[in-house]
Write a protein that holds these residues in place. Sequence first.
Motif, PDB file in Angstrom:
ATOM      1  N   SER A   8     -52.307  26.819  38.746  1.00  0.00           N
ATOM      2  CA  SER A   8     -51.050  26.803  37.985  1.00  0.00           C
ATOM      3  C   SER A   8     -50.809  28.168  37.362  1.00  0.00           C
ATOM      4  O   SER A   8     -51.731  28.767  36.819  1.00  0.00           O
ATOM      5  CB  SER A   8     -51.135  25.729  36.895  1.00  0.00           C
ATOM      6  OG  SER A   8     -50.253  26.046  35.838  1.00  0.00           O
ATOM      7  N   ASP A  47     -49.515  28.705  34.674  1.00  0.00           N
ATOM      8  CA  ASP A  47     -49.709  28.587  33.227  1.00  0.00           C
ATOM      9  C   ASP A  47     -51.173  28.632  32.804  1.00  0.00           C
ATOM     10  O   ASP A  47     -51.490  28.654  31.622  1.00  0.00           O
ATOM     11  CB  ASP A  47     -49.089  27.278  32.712  1.00  0.00           C
ATOM     12  CG  ASP A  47     -47.571  27.336  32.746  1.00  0.00           C
ATOM     13  OD1 ASP A  47     -47.031  28.441  32.566  1.00  0.00           O
ATOM     14  OD2 ASP A  47     -46.945  26.293  32.977  1.00  0.00           O
ATOM     15  N   MET A  48     -52.081  28.624  33.781  1.00  0.00           N
ATOM     16  CA  MET A  48     -53.504  28.725  33.428  1.00  0.00           C
ATOM     17  C   MET A  48     -53.800  30.126  32.935  1.00  0.00           C
ATOM     18  O   MET A  48     -53.237  31.096  33.437  1.00  0.00           O
ATOM     19  CB  MET A  48     -54.371  28.551  34.682  1.00  0.00           C
ATOM     20  CG  MET A  48     -54.532  27.160  35.160  1.00  0.00           C
ATOM     21  SD  MET A  48     -55.519  27.242  36.682  1.00  0.00           S
ATOM     22  CE  MET A  48     -55.443  25.525  37.147  1.00  0.00           C
ATOM     23  N   GLU A  52     -59.374  30.038  32.542  1.00  0.00           N
ATOM     24  CA  GLU A  52     -59.239  28.623  32.929  1.00  0.00           C
ATOM     25  C   GLU A  52     -59.233  28.484  34.448  1.00  0.00           C
ATOM     26  O   GLU A  52     -59.744  27.508  34.996  1.00  0.00           O
ATOM     27  CB  GLU A  52     -57.967  28.024  32.312  1.00  0.00           C
ATOM     28  CG  GLU A  52     -58.139  27.767  30.816  1.00  0.00           C
ATOM     29  CD  GLU A  52     -56.853  27.433  30.068  1.00  0.00           C
ATOM     30  OE1 GLU A  52     -56.959  26.994  28.917  1.00  0.00           O
ATOM     31  OE2 GLU A  52     -55.748  27.620  30.632  1.00  0.00           O
ATOM     32  N   GLN A  86     -56.504  36.249  27.481  1.00  0.00           N
ATOM     33  CA  GLN A  86     -55.077  36.095  27.227  1.00  0.00           C
ATOM     34  C   GLN A  86     -54.229  36.453  28.459  1.00  0.00           C
ATOM     35  O   GLN A  86     -53.001  36.434  28.411  1.00  0.00           O
ATOM     36  CB  GLN A  86     -54.657  36.970  26.044  1.00  0.00           C
ATOM     37  CG  GLN A  86     -55.210  36.486  24.721  1.00  0.00           C
ATOM     38  CD  GLN A  86     -54.557  35.182  24.271  1.00  0.00           C
ATOM     39  OE1 GLN A  86     -53.394  35.134  23.915  1.00  0.00           O
ATOM     40  NE2 GLN A  86     -55.321  34.108  24.313  1.00  0.00           N
ATOM     41  N   HIS A 129     -52.731  35.549  31.964  1.00  0.00           N
ATOM     42  CA  HIS A 129     -52.391  34.279  32.611  1.00  0.00           C
ATOM     43  C   HIS A 129     -52.094  34.478  34.094  1.00  0.00           C
ATOM     44  O   HIS A 129     -51.797  35.576  34.538  1.00  0.00           O
ATOM     45  CB  HIS A 129     -51.225  33.607  31.874  1.00  0.00           C
ATOM     46  CG  HIS A 129     -51.652  32.978  30.583  1.00  0.00           C
ATOM     47  ND1 HIS A 129     -52.002  33.730  29.492  1.00  0.00           N
ATOM     48  CD2 HIS A 129     -51.853  31.678  30.226  1.00  0.00           C
ATOM     49  CE1 HIS A 129     -52.387  32.915  28.506  1.00  0.00           C
ATOM     50  NE2 HIS A 129     -52.298  31.673  28.928  1.00  0.00           N
ATOM     51  N   ARG A 144     -49.709  33.751  35.849  1.00  0.00           N
ATOM     52  CA  ARG A 144     -48.362  34.147  36.254  1.00  0.00           C
ATOM     53  C   ARG A 144     -48.265  35.655  36.485  1.00  0.00           C
ATOM     54  O   ARG A 144     -47.273  36.131  37.043  1.00  0.00           O
ATOM     55  CB  ARG A 144     -47.322  33.669  35.237  1.00  0.00           C
ATOM     56  CG  ARG A 144     -47.386  34.287  33.875  1.00  0.00           C
ATOM     57  CD  ARG A 144     -46.333  33.669  32.956  1.00  0.00           C
ATOM     58  NE  ARG A 144     -46.756  32.362  32.480  1.00  0.00           N
ATOM     59  CZ  ARG A 144     -47.471  32.172  31.362  1.00  0.00           C
ATOM     60  NH1 ARG A 144     -47.841  33.206  30.628  1.00  0.00           N
ATOM     61  NH2 ARG A 144     -47.837  30.965  30.980  1.00  0.00           N
TER      62      ARG A 144
END
Lengths: 682, 247
Positions: free
Chosen positions: B28, B30-31, B35, B84, B86, B88
Amino acid sequence: MSHDSHDMDMPDTVTSTEASASGSLDGDYDDAAGYYTPGAPLFDTKAPDVPIAERWQTRKFEARLVNPANRRKLSIIIVGTGLAGASAAATLGEAGYRVKSFCYQDSPRRAHSIAAQGGINAAKNYKEDGDSVHRLFYDTVKGGDYRSRESNVYRLAEVSTNIIDQCVAQGVPFAREYGGLLDNRSFGGVQVSRTFYARGQTGQQLLIGAYQALERQVAAGTVETFTRHEMLELITVDGKARGIVARDMVTGAIETHLADVVVLASGGYGNVFYLSTNAMGCNVTAAWRAHRKGAFMANPCYTQIHPTCIPVSGSHQSKLTLMSESLRNDGRIWVPKNQADCDKDPREIPEEDRDYYLERIYPSFGNLVPRDIASRAAKNVCDEGRGVGPEVDGVRRGVYLDFSAAIERLGKKGITEKYDNLFDMYERITGENPFEVPMRIYPAVHYVMGGLWVDYDLQSTIPGLFVTGEANFSDHGANRLGASALMQGLADGYFVLPHTIRDYLADGPFEEITEDHPAVVEARESVKSRIDHFLSVNGTRSVDSYHRELGNIMWEYCGMERTETGLKKAIDLIRSLKDDFYRNVKVLGSAETLNQSLEKAGRVADFFELGELMCIDALNRRESCGGHFRGESQTEDGEALRHDDEYAYVAAWEWAGEDSIPVLHKEDLVYTAIEMKQRSYK
Amino acid sequence: MNLTLKIWRQPDASSAGAMHTYELSDVSPDMSFLEMLDVLNEQLNEKGEEPIAFDSDCREGICGTCGLMINGDAHGPEVTTTCQLHMRSFKDGETITIEPWRSDAFPVVKDLIVDRSAFDRIIQQGGYISVNTGSAPEAHSVPVPRDDALRAFNVATCIGCGACVAACPNGSASLFMGAKITHLGELPQGQPERDTRVVNMVAQHDHEGFGGCTNIGACTAACPKEIPLDVISQLNKDLRTAIKHGH
């Protein structure tokens, strides 16, 4: 510990006698019957019996001294290097004791005190706005909903001023005014400006100060640091704490460290909820191992939940990030009136289809209702199916915090000046620009007020075991005020413990203990057999998957609202999950190397037992106070209702063995310097 | 998103390491980056392969524990910490190379974890103000000009992550050291030990095997807290002054 931020204060109006009368219990409830055994009452015998303002001076004078020449013969183990641990290690090293300092991180500087944002309170009264030691004491007891011990809180307020002097001398770069003097702000809605701060990084700057003082002692040879070491057992000999068993997390070696006294400054256990604002490694193991060896655990159910965190974005979520609560000053909180609108672009939902539920239910306080009320209301609307944002496990857990009206009123520039870094942080994490789309927020666990029981000397029920900072229970009652966690950590470590511990050490020299003492061998062997067990199960589920499931149970039934039925259900669920964990967990790798799954397995095993005790504690306390809300104890308007007549006590739990139910010891809370009142928000 | 991950694996400090390739699907955007590695580790655990060891703790950009070389950049493509960052910031189908910090002074402990204890030893040599608990004067007895306090604060935000060292072709820790020298040197409380501090810290820095600074500036570009390069000028200036004073 985690971030303090601009939490709102609670107005007091009605006195407790009136409030309790309207909602007093009409039967003899014992919800926790069958889950515990009643024990003997507990007393703090260390606070001198003198007026409150003289207690600390008296105790410091009465506490026996240790001759400087004898200090280097006495050894102290300190577990944890956050504010409470690093400050104590530095100070005791300076005094000339032999100190061993332990942390699981790769450097003492990384302890989670570092993440506290807001500030640190001190009764300096630099603003001449009516602050005083007594007022800080009063605010803290009231904020704790009259469930803290007044002697300890008064002392905390008293030494708060010394902390600022100490930190400034260390070079902590607090915010200053143009004249070069320290700046203060009002925080937590209190009416005085007593909060010292270093932009949004106060915890970091204070911790670096304590860390540098600690490293100075390392160079001086008084303190020895053991990084990447995890305490896995407490060693007690003849009922006294005499050392720890620790695992070297790099080599896997199981080490024995013996000393004359042990201090736990190991932080809070918010990670029992899996998702919290705590760091990934925060855990209860040090405290829990001590609990199993005889240290009572006090008020474990007192948990603080913060309403303005960034919501969960998917099942991959590993931790939660807090945003300052000051956002609620300008943002309006809402969810769609209709479930069908929940996945729509919020900008396309017309005004008449929005439910500004806080403004609707609490017209006078609106979006500024206290933390616990805002948090509970958010959970309720999401449970109704009206939450927004991504669906995780079938539920959308988020509500809008909308700045469009404020942007219109203050302009984009005005908002940027006020909240710039928060808007940036939100965008970095979510990928959404809050100037364009409303923010989404959801509550998260971020601090625990409960912890190991300590007396006025910060000594636990095990002689020779002292507990400081978030790991103890004493100062915040059922709810902690903003900017008070940092104050307590440093008060304990710099100014309280170094005085009280000498009274215990004055009994030295202590009997020499060797590594082959049966109690030491037993402790070491129990650690080894636990590790062997985790590695030998070879089941099918990862440690994280168990931790996540435990967290869901805790959040659902022992989170913002607790009920008798829910808590009993949670206890059953936890017990069966724990059984399954011991039979079916899958931990790969070996014990002789760095093994992060193995580290986590030990921590999660202890979280199961803690989680069960938290539920029993919550079940026993059939009243609502501070961060603990029992569905059965509320006013007609849904506000928390305390029952001072029955629950004005500290619940201190004794471990009674693997197959026994815990024993409840009550320490009555007596207030001589303050009158108990009930809060109200309407 | 579907990704190909090339990750450094090394069982311990004394064994040789190598790059391993893993395919990861359904990532994802958003991970967070870590993560994403958590998800990979869960899959490896499922398959019976030992999870990849990497450091992280606060996961909100302040503790300084995490740090990876991502496609050759310390902390990856954004000016932030690895935790921090991500997903994306990456594209579907991309190949991402993940290595531990590169520096002789930061030996690998396991997989992506390095030993940064050299930083603690540099601090031990003077990265403090000597003031015993209880001996501090009243906080307002010494005013500090606001601009000095501000500069001290801005460089005191260093999180000790080590990205500056990892990014520097010389493996120098001058930015880390300069930040501390400047932080304490800007404040009146830091003056009495100013000369000895810089001399002793620099000596320890060199002793640890960190390289010298040649003003490349890769450190400040990689710094998640944007510590400015002028702290190194300050460090050199303080060192010259100390030498002039006979240290």
